[in-house]
Design a protein around this motif. Sequence first.
Motif, PDB file in Angstrom:
ATOM      1  N   GLN A 196      67.057  -8.285 -51.505  1.00 18.06           N
ATOM      2  CA  GLN A 196      67.468  -9.840 -51.501  1.00 18.06           C
ATOM      3  C   GLN A 196      66.218 -10.843 -50.679  1.00 18.06           C
ATOM      4  O   GLN A 196      65.910 -11.627 -51.051  1.00 18.06           O
ATOM      5  N   ALA A 197      65.551 -10.342 -49.157  1.00 18.47           N
ATOM      6  CA  ALA A 197      64.203 -11.586 -49.208  1.00 18.47           C
ATOM      7  C   ALA A 197      63.734 -11.981 -49.746  1.00 18.47           C
ATOM      8  O   ALA A 197      63.408 -12.702 -49.804  1.00 18.47           O
ATOM      9  N   ARG A 244      60.642 -12.268 -41.543  1.00 19.27           N
ATOM     10  CA  ARG A 244      61.791 -13.088 -41.612  1.00 19.27           C
ATOM     11  C   ARG A 244      62.972 -13.376 -41.427  1.00 19.27           C
ATOM     12  O   ARG A 244      63.974 -13.752 -41.060  1.00 19.27           O
ATOM     13  N   MET A 245      63.417 -11.505 -41.736  1.00 17.93           N
ATOM     14  CA  MET A 245      64.513 -11.151 -41.207  1.00 17.93           C
ATOM     15  C   MET A 245      64.639 -10.913 -39.943  1.00 17.93           C
ATOM     16  O   MET A 245      65.712 -11.669 -38.940  1.00 17.93           O
ATOM     17  N   TYR A 295      65.264 -14.901 -39.193  1.00 16.19           N
ATOM     18  CA  TYR A 295      66.425 -15.798 -39.573  1.00 16.19           C
ATOM     19  C   TYR A 295      67.459 -13.852 -39.791  1.00 16.19           C
ATOM     20  O   TYR A 295      67.730 -14.405 -41.691  1.00 16.19           O
ATOM     21  N   ASP A 355      70.305 -13.943 -40.417  1.00 18.12           N
ATOM     22  CA  ASP A 355      71.743 -13.978 -40.545  1.00 18.12           C
ATOM     23  C   ASP A 355      71.512 -14.908 -42.629  1.00 18.12           C
ATOM     24  O   ASP A 355      72.225 -15.063 -43.410  1.00 18.12           O
ATOM     25  N   ALA A 356      70.321 -14.784 -43.096  1.00 18.75           N
ATOM     26  CA  ALA A 356      69.739 -15.190 -44.371  1.00 18.75           C
ATOM     27  C   ALA A 356      69.646 -15.154 -45.511  1.00 18.75           C
ATOM     28  O   ALA A 356      69.441 -14.810 -46.812  1.00 18.75           O
ATOM     29  N   TYR A 357      69.224 -13.557 -45.302  1.00 23.57           N
ATOM     30  CA  TYR A 357      68.973 -12.155 -46.194  1.00 23.57           C
ATOM     31  C   TYR A 357      70.262 -11.127 -46.364  1.00 23.57           C
ATOM     32  O   TYR A 357      70.704 -11.068 -44.928  1.00 23.57           O
ATOM     33  N   THR A 398      63.968 -13.779 -52.606  1.00 19.92           N
ATOM     34  CA  THR A 398      64.057 -15.453 -51.798  1.00 19.92           C
ATOM     35  C   THR A 398      62.570 -15.122 -51.956  1.00 19.92           C
ATOM     36  O   THR A 398      62.269 -16.767 -51.740  1.00 19.92           O
TER      37      THR A 398
END
Length: 114
Positions: A65-66, A52-53, A56, A58-60, A69
């Motif tokens: 935190q990832a 996911r990191m 994305y 810039d999302a975490y 979330t």
Amino acid sequence: TVYETLKAKWVLPLEARSSSSWTSTSARLVSGALAGLFAQTVTYPLDIVRRRMQVYPDAYLNEWQAFRTIYQAEGLAKGLFKGVTMNWVKGPIAVGVSFTVNDLVKRKLGSMPH
């Protein structure tokens, strides 16, 4: 490790009772597969977070935190363990073969004269 524990508790006593190399190899394959299944299941959420990191960036802010979330938004089964069943199919076979070949090669090399 899980493999070494299974080997000590199950494979080695089985080898002591049986002279069949087929039985020994089969027991090592099963022990390796179970160890692989355990390892992949435990580490799979970390794989999800990593992917996911990467997808994305810039999302975490960070891994924690990832993780939080994904867990809060999607839960365990549909978030952190999404797709784990495919790993259960392919992973344990590869790990079982790897551990078994490693053991057999070490045993063969150990019995060679120096």
